[in-house]
Every structure is written in C-alpha cells, then in structure tokens.
Design an enzyme around this catalytic site. Structure first.
Site, mmCIF file in Angstrom:
data_model
loop_
_atom_site.group_PDB
_atom_site.id
_atom_site.type_symbol
_atom_site.label_atom_id
_atom_site.label_comp_id
_atom_site.label_asym_id
_atom_site.label_seq_id
_atom_site.Cartn_x
_atom_site.Cartn_y
_atom_site.Cartn_z
ATOM 1 N N ASP A 104 -18.845 -19.247 4.358
ATOM 2 C CA ASP A 104 -17.655 -19.506 3.555
ATOM 3 C C ASP A 104 -16.503 -18.613 3.994
ATOM 4 O O ASP A 104 -16.554 -17.400 3.818
ATOM 5 C CB ASP A 104 -17.960 -19.265 2.075
ATOM 6 C CG ASP A 104 -18.774 -20.387 1.484
ATOM 7 O OD1 ASP A 104 -18.365 -21.560 1.630
ATOM 8 O OD2 ASP A 104 -19.835 -20.107 0.898
ATOM 9 N N MET A 161 -16.695 -30.602 -3.018
ATOM 10 C CA MET A 161 -16.814 -29.356 -3.798
ATOM 11 C C MET A 161 -17.292 -29.722 -5.202
ATOM 12 O O MET A 161 -16.709 -30.576 -5.874
ATOM 13 C CB MET A 161 -15.455 -28.652 -3.909
ATOM 14 C CG MET A 161 -14.968 -27.925 -2.674
ATOM 15 S SD MET A 161 -16.062 -26.697 -1.953
ATOM 16 C CE MET A 161 -16.428 -25.609 -3.317
ATOM 17 N N GLY A 179 -13.785 -20.765 -4.048
ATOM 18 C CA GLY A 179 -13.314 -19.385 -4.156
ATOM 19 C C GLY A 179 -14.392 -18.369 -4.483
ATOM 20 O O GLY A 179 -14.298 -17.227 -4.052
ATOM 21 N N PHE A 180 -15.412 -18.783 -5.204
ATOM 22 C CA PHE A 180 -16.421 -17.811 -5.634
ATOM 23 C C PHE A 180 -17.801 -18.457 -5.694
ATOM 24 O O PHE A 180 -17.910 -19.654 -5.980
ATOM 25 C CB PHE A 180 -16.074 -17.267 -7.025
ATOM 26 C CG PHE A 180 -14.716 -16.633 -7.067
ATOM 27 C CD1 PHE A 180 -14.532 -15.312 -6.660
ATOM 28 C CD2 PHE A 180 -13.607 -17.366 -7.457
ATOM 29 C CE1 PHE A 180 -13.267 -14.737 -6.662
ATOM 30 C CE2 PHE A 180 -12.331 -16.806 -7.453
ATOM 31 C CZ PHE A 180 -12.163 -15.481 -7.056
ATOM 32 N N GLY A 210 -25.876 -20.943 -2.776
ATOM 33 C CA GLY A 210 -25.691 -19.509 -2.572
ATOM 34 C C GLY A 210 -26.532 -18.715 -3.539
ATOM 35 O O GLY A 210 -27.628 -18.239 -3.225
HETATM 36 C C1 DX5 Z 1 -17.448 -21.606 -3.072
HETATM 37 C C2 DX5 Z 1 -18.220 -21.720 -1.780
HETATM 38 C C3 DX5 Z 1 -19.662 -21.997 -1.955
HETATM 39 C C4 DX5 Z 1 -20.405 -20.940 -2.719
HETATM 40 C C5 DX5 Z 1 -21.587 -21.571 -3.380
HETATM 41 O O1 DX5 Z 1 -16.100 -21.563 -2.803
HETATM 42 O O2 DX5 Z 1 -17.705 -22.747 -0.983
HETATM 43 O O3 DX5 Z 1 -20.292 -22.247 -0.718
HETATM 44 O O4 DX5 Z 1 -20.855 -19.899 -1.933
HETATM 45 O O5 DX5 Z 1 -22.196 -20.626 -4.186
HETATM 46 P P1 DX5 Z 1 -23.131 -21.045 -5.393
HETATM 47 O O6 DX5 Z 1 -24.259 -21.845 -4.820
HETATM 48 O O7 DX5 Z 1 -23.565 -19.742 -5.940
HETATM 49 O O8 DX5 Z 1 -22.298 -21.855 -6.338
HETATM 50 ZN ZN ZN Z 2 -18.839 -23.379 0.868
#
Ligand code: DX5
Ligand code: ZN
Length: 228
Positions: free
Chosen positions: A37, A139, A144-145, A200
C-alpha cells in the site's frame, strides 16, 4: 468454470521492523500475492512507503508484489515501481485524468494493470478502458488506513461489476477487493465474484498467520460462484 481466488496479505499491518521476515512468513504460509500500500499524504491522509521498499522486497519475496498506489499523479512514479519489480500496479481513477494512458504505461512494461475505485466512485469510469486493464480493485473501505470496517454496499458493486465484465466479454478481468476483508466478508465477496482478497489486519494481527490465511481461503473457496 471457476476463476482464481487469490489471497494478498497487505504489509501495511505487518511489523515494519522485520518486514522481510513478515513477508517471507506469509508467503511460506500460503499467500499468493503480497499487497504493498503506497500512500502519499495527498490522495489519502497517510504516508507509507515507496519504490525502494518494493526494490528491497523483490529479490526475497518469492511471490508477486502487488502495488496499490494511493497517490496523486500516479504516472509520475509508475516507472519507478516497474523498475523496482512490481508484478501488478493499480492506481486510483480519482487520482488522474489519464486512466487510459496510465494503463498503457503499465501494460507496455508487461506488468499487470489495474484501476482502483473508492467506495463512492461509480463503475462507469471503466466503460471505455475494459480492453486495457487486467484487474479492477474495488475499495471496500475508504483508502488510507488498515483495520477499518468493511462497507456492505460494495458487495452489490462487485456483483454488478462481475456481471458487466462477463456480459461484455471481459470475463478474464480479475476483481480485487481491499479493506475489512476477513473470512465472513471474503465469503460474501467471493460469492459476488471477486478474485483477489487483500487482507491486512485479519492476517497480521496476532500470531498464527497460517491459520488466518487458511480461514480466509476456506471461506472464499466454499462460497465461490461457478460460472459457465
Ligand atoms: C487501505 C489499504 C488496504 C489496507 C487493508 O487503504 O488499501 O490494503 O491495508 O487493511 P485491512 O485488511 O486491515 O482493512
Ligand atoms: Zn490496498
């Protein structure tokens, strides 16, 4: 016919003090791709890593590095990610007026090209580039997180996209889902037609990564839709 179901752990939730080891561990335990990311503090309110990290991971990762660019003007940095060894690159439709040109830039380097869409972005922006992409990243949280809650409205978005792709002769285009994916949400998305499952926090939090990858894999395989 069944389409692939791949698991891509997002290293955003890994322990950065031992990133190489973390990547090696999830790949040994069954990860298909490794999701990187990239955030610039402008497109999203967070800053993470750049092409150097991809360059370091590339020789040791033993799995394709899937680079998700959450940055403005992605075309400026794409050559660096290609050079660093990215196997696939997605950029956000909201981040550039040049979606077609940017897809071409990626594809001409024989790297898989994808367009990422925020939860509120309609599918229509893809209409005239369906021939030019290898995958679409939907998405399922706002980018962002890590560790955010899955947005349920994205399930029908993925179902609609899968039907549209199949009906227009683009059945080979893969759908990646990213954000809040765990065995339950993964199963819903697998049923809707998603192919690549980014996770993640569901994989990196706690210790038994093998069990977590296995849990997601069995849930998505059990609920995958078989298409003619
Ligand atoms: C968010 C990222 C994701 C994030 C997913 O902006 O693109 O790839 O790391 O994390 P989880 O699986 O914890 O939602
Ligand atoms: Zn991602």
């Amino acid at each position: 016919m069944s389409q692939p179901r791949l698991i891509a752990p997002s290293i955003l939730s890994a322990d950065f003090t031992q990133l190489g080891q973390e990547v090696r561990e999830v790949v040994n335990q069954g990860a298909d791709w490794v999701h990187v990311d990239v955030m610039d503090g402008q497109f999203v309110p967070n800053i993470t890593m750049g092409p150097l990290v991809v360059q370091w991971l590339h020789p040791m990762a033993r799995a394709p590095l899937d680079c998700h660019l959450m940055i403005v003007s992605p075309e400026t940095y794409i050559p660096d990610f290609i050079q660093a060894g990215a196997a696939s690159i997605s950029f956000h439709a909201e981040a550039t007026p040049h979606i077609h040109r940017t897809l071409q830039l990626i594809r001409q380097a024989k790297v898989r090209a994808g367009v990422a869409l925020n939860p509120s972005t309609p599918l229509d922006v893809l209409e005239y580039v369906l021939d030019d992409l290898d995958f679409v990243l939907i998405m399922t949280v706002n980018p962002g997180f890590g560790g955010q809650t899955f947005i349920p409205a994205t399930v029908s978005k993925v179902r609609k996209l899968r039907q549209w792709l199949d009906q227009t002769g683009h059945g080979d285009v893969l759908i990646e889902v990213d954000g809040g994916i765990n065995p339950e949400t993964g199963a819903l998305m697998s049923e809707a037609g998603a192919n690549i499952f980014v996770a993640g926090s569901a994989i990196f939090s706690g210790s038994d990564r093998a069990a977590k990858i296995h849990g997601i894999r069995s849930a998505i395989l059990e609920r995958q839709t078989l298409r003619p």
